[in-house]
Enzyme design. Structure first.
Site, mmCIF file in Angstrom:
data_model
loop_
_atom_site.group_PDB
_atom_site.id
_atom_site.type_symbol
_atom_site.label_atom_id
_atom_site.label_comp_id
_atom_site.label_asym_id
_atom_site.label_seq_id
_atom_site.Cartn_x
_atom_site.Cartn_y
_atom_site.Cartn_z
ATOM 1 N N GLU A 126 7.292 73.979 28.368
ATOM 2 C CA GLU A 126 6.198 73.053 28.696
ATOM 3 C C GLU A 126 6.126 71.886 27.702
ATOM 4 O OE1 GLU A 126 4.926 73.032 31.582
ATOM 5 O OE2 GLU A 126 3.258 74.425 31.804
ATOM 6 N N THR A 181 -0.138 65.404 32.296
ATOM 7 C CA THR A 181 -0.784 66.386 31.423
ATOM 8 C C THR A 181 -0.701 65.973 29.959
ATOM 9 O OG1 THR A 181 -0.406 68.151 33.013
ATOM 10 C CG2 THR A 181 -0.781 68.829 30.744
HETATM 11 N N1 LIG Z 1 11.060 71.321 36.145
HETATM 12 C C1 LIG Z 1 10.061 70.410 36.221
HETATM 13 N N2 LIG Z 1 9.208 70.440 37.267
HETATM 14 C C2 LIG Z 1 8.205 69.536 37.371
HETATM 15 N N3 LIG Z 1 7.977 68.524 36.473
HETATM 16 C C3 LIG Z 1 8.828 68.472 35.420
HETATM 17 C C4 LIG Z 1 9.881 69.410 35.243
HETATM 18 N N4 LIG Z 1 10.527 69.092 34.093
HETATM 19 C C5 LIG Z 1 9.901 68.015 33.588
HETATM 20 N N5 LIG Z 1 8.907 67.609 34.394
HETATM 21 C C6 LIG Z 1 8.019 66.452 34.141
HETATM 22 O O1 LIG Z 1 6.731 66.964 33.815
HETATM 23 C C7 LIG Z 1 5.700 66.164 34.392
HETATM 24 C C8 LIG Z 1 4.887 67.062 35.331
HETATM 25 O O2 LIG Z 1 4.283 68.032 34.533
HETATM 26 P P1 LIG Z 1 2.708 67.927 34.217
HETATM 27 O O3 LIG Z 1 2.375 66.548 33.790
HETATM 28 O O4 LIG Z 1 2.388 69.048 33.303
HETATM 29 O O5 LIG Z 1 2.045 68.119 35.633
HETATM 30 P P2 LIG Z 1 1.909 69.454 36.487
HETATM 31 O O6 LIG Z 1 2.418 70.594 35.640
HETATM 32 O O7 LIG Z 1 0.479 69.505 36.782
HETATM 33 O O8 LIG Z 1 2.781 69.218 37.641
HETATM 34 C C9 LIG Z 1 6.373 65.054 35.162
HETATM 35 O O9 LIG Z 1 6.393 63.898 34.340
HETATM 36 C C10 LIG Z 1 7.795 65.584 35.374
HETATM 37 O O10 LIG Z 1 8.731 64.526 35.415
HETATM 38 N N1 LIG Z 2 -4.241 73.926 29.788
HETATM 39 C C1 LIG Z 2 -3.458 72.816 30.300
HETATM 40 C C2 LIG Z 2 -3.151 73.074 31.760
HETATM 41 C C3 LIG Z 2 -2.301 72.013 32.411
HETATM 42 O O1 LIG Z 2 -2.116 72.371 33.782
HETATM 43 P P1 LIG Z 2 -1.311 71.382 34.787
HETATM 44 O O2 LIG Z 2 -1.150 72.167 36.049
HETATM 45 O O3 LIG Z 2 -2.171 70.166 34.966
HETATM 46 O O4 LIG Z 2 -0.010 71.067 34.111
HETATM 47 C C4 LIG Z 2 -4.214 71.511 30.111
HETATM 48 O O5 LIG Z 2 -5.343 71.446 30.624
HETATM 49 O O6 LIG Z 2 -3.689 70.594 29.433
#
Ligand SMILES: Nc1ncnc2c1ncn2[C@@H]1O[C@H](COP(=O)(O)OP(=O)(O)O)[C@@H](O)[C@H]1O
Ligand SMILES: N[C@@H](CCOP(=O)(O)O)C(=O)O
Length: 308
Positions: A126, A181
């Site tokens: 993550e 995020t």
């Molecule tokens: N395997 C993956 N699957 C999805 N998003 C990914 C992955 N690897 C990296 N990313 C990047 O992470 C971000 C999405 O994650 P996040 O911002 O935590 O949103 P969520 O987890 O809610 O989808 C995007 O910028 C995406 O390009």
């Molecule tokens: N605890 C994290 C959870 C992020 O969840 P996502 O589904 O939006 O990636 C935060 O709140 O930052």
């Protein structure tokens, strides 16, 4: 030899359970195939979606790298990611990929890791997507159901016994934002007042007790949050109005899904779901946001199958 893994979408935080609580739902799922690569120490990533394919920027790739390094495995792998969980919407998309990646490697190389071990490596993935190794999404993707991360050092995930009947409605806005995020985590306060801490702790305990005892009122109250959701409100300005609509129409409760912008609504037979959908659609429209409605149920943990 290869292994196919399915991992479901998740909604983390669940009100005041920031980086602690999360639930897995059947709304969406990622499918990942891990196969052995002839070239030693090489990790290759393929995907059907526009996510980064560089190892350090992909949650599945980074989790895989950390696991292989830690276990001293120099065999190469290919990670084929079939994204089914839209990313950047608060549905645990990056977490599901990381969870599926480490589970697949565990089975491919017969590492016999526990689910807590899998969470330990998946959460490191993550870091690629949000800049922080938060454990909540990956814990729910690996364990399924509703989970509480009671410790991260060592990792200890507790599955919460669910004694309340409810279904899940996700209100998912269109328009994914890169690195959502990461940005949402940068909006959080470094310090909070004692009174805010106490109130949020009351919410967290109410949610847990409500789910375990089957008390709807406790769950409804427990899905509140006076800290993280409030700090992040600019990311989902429609949320407060939609939460009011949900509660006015006898939903079990409502909160932001993860870091948003999606909204989670728990509902049961007493809930006027159609009215919630109609009025929530109008609220989203008033903010020039197109929202989709996904009905789902609690999901099981990630599942694998050996392909050959
Ligand atoms: N395997 C993956 N699957 C999805 N998003 C990914 C992955 N690897 C990296 N990313 C990047 O992470 C971000 C999405 O994650 P996040 O911002 O935590 O949103 P969520 O987890 O809610 O989808 C995007 O910028 C995406 O390009
Ligand atoms: N605890 C994290 C959870 C992020 O969840 P996502 O589904 O939006 O990636 C935060 O709140 O930052």
């Amino acid at each position: 030899m290869s292994v196919r893994v399915i991992a479901y979408s998740t909604s983390a935080n669940l009100g005041s359970g920031f980086d602690i609580l999360s639930l897995a739902h059947t709304a969406f799922k990622d499918e990942i195939i891990i196969e052995e690569n002839k070239e030693k120490n090489k990790i290759e990533i393929e995907s059907n979606d526009r996510i980064p394919l560089q190892i350090e920027k992909n949650s599945a790739g980074l989790a895989a790298k950390m696991l292989l390094q830690d276990k001293g495995i120099d065999r190469g792998i290919k990670i084929k990611i079939k994204k089914g969980i839209p990313f950047g919407l608060g549905l645990g998309s990056s977490g599901a990929s990381a969870a599926a990646s480490v589970l697949g490697i565990n089975e491919l190389f017969d590492l016999k890791l526990s689910k807590n071990d899998l969470v330990k490596y998946a959460m490191l993935g993550e870091q690629a997507s949000s800049g922080s190794p938060h454990p909540d999404n990956v814990a729910a993707s690996i364990f399924g159901g509703i989970v509480s991360v009671s410790s991260v050092s060592p990792v200890r995930v507790v599955e919460i016994p669910v004694n309340l009947d409810f279904n899940i409605l996700l209100i998912v806005p269109e328009g994914q934002k890169e690195g959502k995020t990461k940005k949402a985590r940068e909006m959080l306060p470094n310090q909070i007042s004692l009174s805010k801490y106490v109130n949020n702790s009351r919410y967290l305990s109410s949610f847990l007790l409500g789910i375990i005892k089957g008390d709807k009122e406790l769950v409804r109250m427990g899905l509140n949050d006076d800290i993280v959701e409030v700090a992040r409100e600019p990311l989902f300005p429609y949320y407060k109005k939609i939460k009011e609509i949900a509660l006015k129409n006898d939903a079990v409760g409502s909160c932001v899904s993860g870091a948003g912008p999606s909204i989670l609504i728990l509902y049961d037979n007493d809930t006027n779901l159609d009215k919630i959908k109609k009025e929530a659609y109008d609220v989203c429209s008033s903010y020039d946001v197109k929202c989709n409605f996904i009905e789902a149920k609690l999901a099981e943990g990630a599942k694998h199958e050996r392909l050959n």
